[in-house]
Design a protein around this motif. Structure first.
Motif, PDB file in Angstrom:
ATOM      1  N   TYR A 140     107.894  73.684  19.960  1.00 26.69           N
ATOM      2  CA  TYR A 140     107.869  72.368  20.594  1.00 26.69           C
ATOM      3  C   TYR A 140     106.640  71.553  20.206  1.00 26.69           C
ATOM      4  O   TYR A 140     105.531  72.074  20.107  1.00 26.69           O
ATOM      5  N   ILE A 143     104.573  68.709  21.908  1.00 25.24           N
ATOM      6  CA  ILE A 143     104.353  68.032  23.185  1.00 25.24           C
ATOM      7  C   ILE A 143     103.337  66.925  22.942  1.00 25.24           C
ATOM      8  O   ILE A 143     102.190  67.189  22.562  1.00 25.24           O
ATOM      9  N   ILE A 169     102.525  78.690  27.313  1.00 19.56           N
ATOM     10  CA  ILE A 169     103.578  78.179  26.434  1.00 19.56           C
ATOM     11  C   ILE A 169     103.100  78.379  24.998  1.00 19.56           C
ATOM     12  O   ILE A 169     102.490  77.491  24.395  1.00 19.56           O
ATOM     13  N   LYS A 218     104.208  76.070  21.086  1.00 20.38           N
ATOM     14  CA  LYS A 218     104.032  74.627  21.192  1.00 20.38           C
ATOM     15  C   LYS A 218     102.794  74.190  20.437  1.00 20.38           C
ATOM     16  O   LYS A 218     101.911  74.987  20.113  1.00 20.38           O
ATOM     17  N   VAL A 269     108.696  65.565  24.693  1.00 22.15           N
ATOM     18  CA  VAL A 269     108.967  66.947  24.314  1.00 22.15           C
ATOM     19  C   VAL A 269     109.982  66.930  23.178  1.00 22.15           C
ATOM     20  O   VAL A 269     111.114  66.463  23.353  1.00 22.15           O
ATOM     21  N   VAL A 276     111.721  69.011  19.626  1.00 21.77           N
ATOM     22  CA  VAL A 276     111.976  70.258  18.933  1.00 21.77           C
ATOM     23  C   VAL A 276     112.970  69.976  17.815  1.00 21.77           C
ATOM     24  O   VAL A 276     113.923  69.214  17.983  1.00 21.77           O
ATOM     25  N   ILE A 305     107.822  70.339  31.824  1.00 23.12           N
ATOM     26  CA  ILE A 305     107.845  71.795  31.798  1.00 23.12           C
ATOM     27  C   ILE A 305     109.255  72.317  32.076  1.00 23.12           C
ATOM     28  O   ILE A 305     109.702  73.301  31.475  1.00 23.12           O
ATOM     29  N   LEU A 348     111.133  72.261  28.915  1.00 22.19           N
ATOM     30  CA  LEU A 348     110.774  73.395  28.074  1.00 22.19           C
ATOM     31  C   LEU A 348     111.445  74.682  28.556  1.00 22.19           C
ATOM     32  O   LEU A 348     111.986  75.454  27.762  1.00 22.19           O
ATOM     33  N   GLN A 349     111.404  74.907  29.853  1.00 25.88           N
ATOM     34  CA  GLN A 349     111.958  76.137  30.399  1.00 25.88           C
ATOM     35  C   GLN A 349     113.475  76.178  30.287  1.00 25.88           C
ATOM     36  O   GLN A 349     114.065  77.234  30.055  1.00 25.88           O
ATOM     37  N   GLU A 397     115.153  74.766  27.891  1.00 25.02           N
ATOM     38  CA  GLU A 397     115.445  74.993  26.478  1.00 25.02           C
ATOM     39  C   GLU A 397     115.282  76.469  26.123  1.00 25.02           C
ATOM     40  O   GLU A 397     115.977  76.997  25.263  1.00 25.02           O
ATOM     41  N   ASN A 398     114.308  77.121  26.774  1.00 25.14           N
ATOM     42  CA  ASN A 398     114.063  78.540  26.505  1.00 25.14           C
ATOM     43  C   ASN A 398     115.069  79.431  27.229  1.00 25.14           C
ATOM     44  O   ASN A 398     115.171  80.599  26.952  1.00 25.14           O
TER      45      ASN A 398
END
Length: 702
Positions: free
Chosen positions: A627, A629, A648, A651, A678, A680, A695, A698-699, A701-702
């Motif tokens: 990522y 950011i 993280i 990133k 954010v 990717v 956040i 991000l979470q 996406e993970n």
């Protein structure tokens, strides 16, 4: 007699040198003009030591003499032993001076020379270590060598070699030719013919193979001695987190706890010794190296971010207090190491004397607290070392201990603080370990990164201040106007052309300085130094960097550092740098080089993952989502600190309080707003203003 095939039992250990008090010396050689503490230690040997250089090499050719190259470093215990046994003996010196040109090398100043002759010794004997002693022809090609030699063996070998060189030199020339071919073959990098492919399955398979060697009880691997290998656990920590592997994370946590509970960690003064001589991390070789402590600060900082274990925070703070107290000069530069040896009451140098305790000492110092202290730090059979000495070691967490002893957490915390203060004061009355006060650019960059990692996790501005001060030291003292670097600094003098390790670690540190300050100067410097490195170190055909610059005098082989060791390979660090800079500057060339470097090394990783853990860390960048950011607006500093509270690893961060034309920031500034982007795989989510929302993206996406 095939004496060059003598197999030597390699014993690697460590300590450092110290300026001697003024006195009359019977002998003085050319090393007296050097700045290296290790070389200066040998300046009054009866051996006619000379430093490495064209003068010595030309003399050997002119006189047609063999050369002894003896390589060590200030934190090397067995280097000191061999000096005392052989190099201080006038009779041994006479044999060396009559038949050889004698060159002393500080391996920390000249890792290029060390790499070449270490490769030779490993080919000859199957092992390596320090002191490294090699006999070479006048043209520098090795013919015989090993590590530590008892005096009798050393003298016998030197006599035999000198005799053979006089009567049958063709035998030595023939052997030198064959060995030279072997040395050069080590640095041959083969092209990987397979299609470029990095995937999670490959990494999982490599880690599974690696895990067969894990010591799940005491941490680390099933071997003795035990080295900390910080980059191994930095990768495993990240991989366990990203792959959601709880068992692997538990193994890493247990390893870090066992190391820091052990005697390799200085429970009184902070900081780590180099390695443990036993399986439970108890008795170290007591030297403290800057590079170990730097990487372990980074590791324990990230471990705290994941676990929130307060002991890991203590380890970071105590270690940085040690570095500030004992390894930092007024310029903000960091010294190299502390010796294992210090002087006892009997005026004799003894390993560990500064750090160990007897029961009688502790009872006298602690009084009524002794019983509790001895239980906490195991002043018993578990913590016993030798000669009535104990090395402090823990078995239990503070919670387990205060519950077991029926005292409050606050009371235990106060007692521990009191114990440490009292024992540190007492210890300061002892003869201090000897200091290697040279400053190495690469090791300084590792410690600069350590301060930044600690700042990122704990938000302590004193850590950032120390990092910036050291960054400015490197920028003003070690960096030239053409963006080349010096390797060493001492007595206000910068010396020795930088090696790839200097460039790689400084570029990495300056990128992280940018990520923690958003001061674009550091990022631009990292790019300019990278361009210099590509111009002078990179081999476009092999897609790899040489360890030495094309500006340096040639040795018998131009080495390539590709496998990760106690410090990651300079090539693996460069691969990660190029990956990050490709994002920051939208440079496809950087990403392609990084990718090709990793592809070239990939075949070596599967069967020996622990030797390529930093490469595996780079592979995670290609195999998992990575990522970008980007934070733009007035509140950029606050938003950054909020992001830094969460682990993280996949990133990069970029930010600005104003409009900018840099690739990641262009067209993203909106007046009176602080926006978080954010992105990717070249795709960005709609910008948000709240860190928690970013956040969550991000979470999810993970």
């Amino acid at each position: 007699m095939k004496y060059w095939f003598i197999v030597i039992l390699i014993i690697t250990s460590s300590c450092t040198s110290q300026n001697q008090p003024p006195m009359e010396h019977t002998y003085t050689n050319e090393l007296i003009h050097e700045t290296s503490p290790y070389l200066l230690q040998h300046a009054h040997n009866p051996v006619n030591w000379v430093p490495w250089g064209e003068k010595a090499l030309d003399q050997a050719k002119k006189e047609n003499k063999l050369i002894i190259i003896s390589i060590g470093y200030a934190a090397c215990h067995w280097c000191h032993v061999m000096e005392h046994e052989s190099f201080e003996d006038p009779k041994v010196a006479e044999i060396m001076n009559t038949n050889y040109i004698n060159i002393k090398v500080d391996r920390e100043e000249r890792p290029d020379i060390d790499q070449v002759y270490m490769n030779a010794i490993q080919l000859m004997t199957g092992s390596g270590g320090w002191p490294l002693n090699v006999v070479v022809l006048p043209d520098g090609r090795p013919i015989w060598g090993g590590t530590y030699f008892p005096k009798g063996n050393w003298v016998d070998a030197l006599k035999q070699i000198a005799n053979l060189y006089e009567k049958q030199p063709e035998k030595l020339l023939e052997y030198a030719n064959k060995l030279e071919e072997g040395i050069k073959a080590i640095d041959i990098i083969e092209v990987n013919p397979d299609k470029v492919s990095f995937d999670k399955e490959f990494i999982a398979s490599a880690v599974k193979e690696w895990s067969q060697h894990f010591d799940y009880q005491k941490g680390g691997t099933k071997r003795v001695p035990k080295f900390m290998m910080p980059n191994n656990y930095q990768f495993l920590l990240r991989y366990a987190h990203q792959s959601k592997d709880k068992a692997l994370l538990d193994y890493v946590k247990n390893t870090l706890t066992q190391i820091s509970y052990g005697g390799v960690y200085d429970h009184i003064g902070g900081g780590f010794s180099r390695y443990s001589t036993d399986g439970k991390w108890h008795v170290p070789h007591f030297e403290k190296m800057l590079y170990d402590n730097a990487q372990l600060v980074s590791l324990y900082s990230d471990a705290y971010l994941i676990t929130k274990d307060p002991w890991y925070k203590d380890v970071v703070y105590e270690t940085l207090n040690f570095v500030s107290r004992e390894l930092t000069n007024n310029e903000g530069a960091f010294y190299s190491s502390l010796d294992a040896d210090s002087t006892t009451k009997n005026e004799e140098l003894e390993e560990g004397a500064y750090y160990v305790w007897t029961k009688e000492e502790l009872k006298k110092l602690l009084g009524q607290d002794y019983d509790l202290f001895s239980d906490y730090y195991n002043i018993n059979s578990y913590g016993f070392w030798e000669k009535e000495n104990y090395v402090l070691i823990r078995k239990h967490s503070d919670v387990e201990f205060y519950e077991k002893n029926n005292i409050s957490y606050a009371e235990l915390t106060n007692k521990i603080a009191f114990w440490k203060k009292e024992l540190l004061l007492q210890r300061e009355k002892r003869s201090r370990p000897r200091l290697d006060d040279k400053t190495l650019t690469s090791w300084n960059a590792l410690m600069l990164k350590a301060y930044l990692d600690a700042y990122r996790v704990f938000g302590d501005k004193t850590f950032l201040d120390s990092a910036i001060k050291n960054g400015n030291f490197i920028k003003t003292k070690q960096l030239e106007t053409d963006f080349s670097l010096f390797h060493s600094y001492k007595n206000s003098k910068s010396t020795i052309n930088g090696y790839l390790e200097d460039y790689a670690t400084v570029i990495e540190a300056f990128i992280i300085l940018y990520q923690n300050t958003f001061n674009n100067e550091w990022l631009d410097l990292s790019k300019q130094i990278t361009e210099y490195t590509l111009d002078h170190f990179f081999d476009e055909e092999k897609n790899i960097f040489y360890f030495t610059s094309d500006q340096d005098p040639k040795l018998i082989s131009r080495t390539i550092e590709s496998s990760d060791n106690v410090i990651p390979a300079s090539n693996s660090i460069m691969g990660k740098n190029l990956f990050l800079l490709s994002h920051y500057y939208d440079e496809a060339r950087y990403k392609n080089i990084s990718e090709q470097m990793l592809h070239t090394i990939k075949p070596q990783i599967a069967s020996y993952a622990s030797g390529y853990s930093n490469w595996l860390d780079l592979m995670l960048n290609f195999s998992f989502d990575f990522y970008e950011i980007v934070i733009v607006g007035d509140q950029v500093v606050n938003k950054l600190s909020e992001f830094n509270k969460i682990y993280i690893p996949n990133k990069l961060l970029a930010g600005s309080t104003v409009d900018s034309n840099s690739p990641l920031l262009k067209h993203r500034f909106v007046q009176d707003k602080t926006l978080i982007y954010v992105c990717v795989n070249s795709a960005c989510k709609y910008p948000v203003e709240n860190t928690e929302e970013a956040i969550k993206i991000l979470q999810s996406e993970n």
